[in-house]
Design an enzyme around this catalytic site. Sequence first.
Site, PDB file in Angstrom:
ATOM      1  N   ASN A 166       0.765  -1.222  -0.055  1.00  0.00           N
ATOM      2  CA  ASN A 166      -0.292  -0.007   0.223  1.00  0.00           C
ATOM      3  C   ASN A 166       0.931   1.597  -0.335  1.00  0.00           C
ATOM      4  O   ASN A 166       0.315   2.114  -0.612  1.00  0.00           O
ATOM      5  CB  ASN A 166      -0.894  -0.217   0.903  1.00  0.00           C
ATOM      6  CG  ASN A 166      -0.592  -0.002   2.339  1.00  0.00           C
ATOM      7  OD1 ASN A 166       0.601  -1.411   2.822  1.00  0.00           O
ATOM      8  ND2 ASN A 166      -1.423   0.562   3.665  1.00  0.00           N
ATOM      9  N   GLU A 264       4.254  -4.767  12.103  1.00  0.00           N
ATOM     10  CA  GLU A 264       3.237  -2.900  12.484  1.00  0.00           C
ATOM     11  C   GLU A 264       1.863  -3.761  10.768  1.00  0.00           C
ATOM     12  O   GLU A 264       1.611  -4.072  10.067  1.00  0.00           O
ATOM     13  CB  GLU A 264       4.166  -2.331  11.189  1.00  0.00           C
ATOM     14  CG  GLU A 264       5.128  -1.366  12.151  1.00  0.00           C
ATOM     15  CD  GLU A 264       5.014  -0.814  13.399  1.00  0.00           C
ATOM     16  OE1 GLU A 264       3.310  -0.172  13.899  1.00  0.00           O
ATOM     17  OE2 GLU A 264       6.076  -0.553  13.790  1.00  0.00           O
ATOM     18  N   CYS A 298      -3.247   1.106   6.732  1.00  0.00           N
ATOM     19  CA  CYS A 298      -3.742   0.153   8.142  1.00  0.00           C
ATOM     20  C   CYS A 298      -4.234   1.733   9.465  1.00  0.00           C
ATOM     21  O   CYS A 298      -4.988   1.007   9.874  1.00  0.00           O
ATOM     22  CB  CYS A 298      -2.018   0.008   8.569  1.00  0.00           C
ATOM     23  SG  CYS A 298      -0.841   1.142   8.532  1.00  0.00           S
ATOM     24  N   GLU A 476       8.264   1.587  15.530  1.00  0.00           N
ATOM     25  CA  GLU A 476       8.907   1.761  14.361  1.00  0.00           C
ATOM     26  C   GLU A 476       9.316   3.045  14.114  1.00  0.00           C
ATOM     27  O   GLU A 476       8.614   4.274  15.301  1.00  0.00           O
ATOM     28  CB  GLU A 476       8.738   1.516  13.096  1.00  0.00           C
ATOM     29  CG  GLU A 476       8.786   0.437  12.712  1.00  0.00           C
ATOM     30  CD  GLU A 476       8.444   0.009  10.689  1.00  0.00           C
ATOM     31  OE1 GLU A 476       7.650   1.010  10.691  1.00  0.00           O
ATOM     32  OE2 GLU A 476       9.140  -0.845  10.584  1.00  0.00           O
TER      33      GLU A 476
HETATM   34  P1  NAD Z   1       0.174  -9.196   3.862  1.00  0.00           P
HETATM   35  O1  NAD Z   1      -0.028  -9.811   4.837  1.00  0.00           O
HETATM   36  O2  NAD Z   1      -0.738 -10.702   2.574  1.00  0.00           O
HETATM   37  O3  NAD Z   1       1.741  -9.023   2.809  1.00  0.00           O
HETATM   38  C1  NAD Z   1       2.527  -8.383   3.402  1.00  0.00           C
HETATM   39  C2  NAD Z   1       3.684  -8.769   3.117  1.00  0.00           C
HETATM   40  O4  NAD Z   1       4.399 -10.143   3.575  1.00  0.00           O
HETATM   41  C3  NAD Z   1       4.059  -9.458   1.565  1.00  0.00           C
HETATM   42  O5  NAD Z   1       4.901  -9.283   1.385  1.00  0.00           O
HETATM   43  C4  NAD Z   1       3.400 -10.719   1.730  1.00  0.00           C
HETATM   44  O6  NAD Z   1       4.015 -11.472   0.587  1.00  0.00           O
HETATM   45  C5  NAD Z   1       4.425 -10.864   2.837  1.00  0.00           C
HETATM   46  N1  NAD Z   1       3.704 -12.635   3.631  1.00  0.00           N
HETATM   47  C6  NAD Z   1       2.638 -13.228   3.223  1.00  0.00           C
HETATM   48  N2  NAD Z   1       2.092 -14.239   3.899  1.00  0.00           N
HETATM   49  C7  NAD Z   1       3.812 -14.549   3.922  1.00  0.00           C
HETATM   50  C8  NAD Z   1       4.368 -15.856   4.846  1.00  0.00           C
HETATM   51  N3  NAD Z   1       3.628 -16.239   4.905  1.00  0.00           N
HETATM   52  N4  NAD Z   1       5.889 -15.464   4.845  1.00  0.00           N
HETATM   53  C9  NAD Z   1       6.566 -14.766   4.674  1.00  0.00           C
HETATM   54  N5  NAD Z   1       5.834 -13.327   3.823  1.00  0.00           N
HETATM   55  C10 NAD Z   1       4.435 -13.217   3.908  1.00  0.00           C
HETATM   56  O7  NAD Z   1      -0.743  -8.053   3.330  1.00  0.00           O
HETATM   57  P2  NAD Z   1      -1.131  -7.141   2.472  1.00  0.00           P
HETATM   58  O8  NAD Z   1      -2.509  -7.299   1.871  1.00  0.00           O
HETATM   59  O9  NAD Z   1       0.168  -6.993   0.904  1.00  0.00           O
HETATM   60  O10 NAD Z   1      -0.625  -6.038   3.281  1.00  0.00           O
HETATM   61  C11 NAD Z   1      -1.891  -5.109   4.080  1.00  0.00           C
HETATM   62  C12 NAD Z   1      -1.608  -5.407   5.077  1.00  0.00           C
HETATM   63  O11 NAD Z   1      -1.173  -4.649   5.696  1.00  0.00           O
HETATM   64  C13 NAD Z   1      -3.185  -4.517   6.154  1.00  0.00           C
HETATM   65  O12 NAD Z   1      -3.814  -5.443   6.834  1.00  0.00           O
HETATM   66  C14 NAD Z   1      -3.113  -3.085   6.401  1.00  0.00           C
HETATM   67  O13 NAD Z   1      -3.126  -2.473   7.624  1.00  0.00           O
HETATM   68  C15 NAD Z   1      -1.615  -4.196   6.870  1.00  0.00           C
HETATM   69  N6  NAD Z   1      -0.093  -2.864   7.040  1.00  0.00           N
HETATM   70  C16 NAD Z   1       0.095  -1.851   8.380  1.00  0.00           C
HETATM   71  C17 NAD Z   1       1.245  -1.002   8.105  1.00  0.00           C
HETATM   72  C18 NAD Z   1       1.081  -1.342  10.225  1.00  0.00           C
HETATM   73  O14 NAD Z   1       2.282   0.166   9.907  1.00  0.00           O
HETATM   74  N7  NAD Z   1       0.746  -1.466  10.938  1.00  0.00           N
HETATM   75  C19 NAD Z   1       1.383  -0.347   7.277  1.00  0.00           C
HETATM   76  C20 NAD Z   1       0.445  -0.878   6.840  1.00  0.00           C
HETATM   77  C21 NAD Z   1      -0.130  -1.776   6.026  1.00  0.00           C
END
Ligand code: NAD
Length: 520
Positions: A166, A264, A298, A476
Amino acid sequence: MSTEIAPRGAELALSHLLRDEVFVAGSWRTGAGEVIETVDPASGRVFARLHAATVDDVDEAVRAGQRAVVESGWRAAAPHERAAVLRRIGDAILRRADDISALQTLDTGKTVGETTALARSAAGTFLYVASALETLEDQVTPSRGPWMTIATWEPVGVVASITPWNSPIASDAQKIAPALAAGNAVVAKPPAWAPWVTLLLARIAEEEGLPAGLLSVLPGPGRTVGEALVAHPGVGKLTFTGGTSTGRHLAHVAADKLMPATLELGGKSPTIVFEDADLTQAVAGILYGVFSSSGQSCIAGSRIFVQRTIFDDVVARLVDATRRLRVGPGTDPRTQVGPLITHSHRDQVAAMVDAAVAEGAQVLVGGGIPLDPALADGAYYLPTILGGVDNSATICREEVFGPVAVVLPFDGEDDLIAQANDSDYGLASGIWTADYRRIHRVARALVAGTVYVNTYKQFSISTPFAGVRDSGVGVEKGREGIRSYMRQKSVYIDLSGEPLPWAAEEARAACAQPHDHSTA
Ligand code: NAD
């Protein structure tokens, strides 16, 4: 066998940045993994193909990182020497902000205004981290004996950085800059859906003199490349941003290795309007807080609590202003709400709204895809406000990660605090009021890592960012953000020359002789 893609429009100017190469251990090469097709969400068009990295690349990158921190002298370098490289990278990001912005808008659909801000924020992160690094100090602690005791910090070695799609360049910088500053190597795994700006960041870092092997970028699927990276015995720390279920799973993988992890994660943040608020400001701020980035944030303030005395008035204003938001492609500077990241994600958002309606919610505005034929091929969803449910409804419990908010009335402060805190998450929150005493009370009572007062969705790299409950673990940003990529070490230096209790009698006797300091 994939066919050639003939670039057109904005892609033409960016085609030199869309090379089918991953960055492993200081060398660019075509990945041996599956083909990732990256799609412009505004048109649905595949604009580039990239061969993903593999599990073998993970091993090579981690081993190269372990060697590079020692052989390049990065680990042993003085803080001001590492800071000089980080500063050059920050300056170069700023010079390349237009390229980064255009690439990210193409890859994620975000508006140019947002992606320009993210590129500048990434530059600011490198520059801030460089400065902060030069001010970090070890401590001489109050000693409890005849020793000098020093609390010092050292790098963890190789850091695994896993990021979502995102806000790519900003979340990359937020992890890579402090991890490098701390004297580590970084192996970054960007999301398969939006890998391009992380690869561009690696090119910039290489051009600005970051020693080879200190940064690898391995785009690829989480379940293979990401999983192998976190589990690799050579990785000493995980920094992860993404969904709560992925974060929880990776926390287990990290726990098996007894490895520290900063997570995060997701959110379902409340934004709260009291009857004494400046309603014009509040309405604009609330819409920005939930609908910018098409709600794919997020910290999106997706539960809108409004004091009952002004509920109907505020809801009418919100609905009217939402209807007037400009939905369109991110490349149009007038666009406020761009497409979502993919068509399948858009369909998930639509399904969550449909499920909310089936559970009794009313669609007050939005609730579907735009009718404008010019937007028919994009992954668009109209900014949507739902009402008619209470805080126990599924739509108030689960993160949508799309342009969807729910309005909820409250009576007094106690009722508000109880409802706002009744969530699995604890990432951000917003308060709109003119009463400074209330600000103080409510800000302290909300369970959230960040509280915005009469503003929302503002970021400062020098201010810590954290989530509580299902929103994450660890901090962070800020000076402590650099420390989180280090481990502490304590050093005791004897100042007395006195033998310890079990020393041989002769040693005690020798020590009892008067010392001759004449030649010291
Ligand atoms: P996601 O958890 O599907 O993926 C995030 C990352 O993790 C990607 O690079 C993905 O390829 C990797 N990943 C997925 N499965 C994995 C595994 N088994 N092992 C290792 N890596 C793996 O999330 P998304 O759909 O890409 O992003 C959206 C989410 O991120 C939302 O829930 C959002 O709230 C959160 N987010 C949080 C923050 C924060 O700072 N708190 C900021 C931005 C987004």
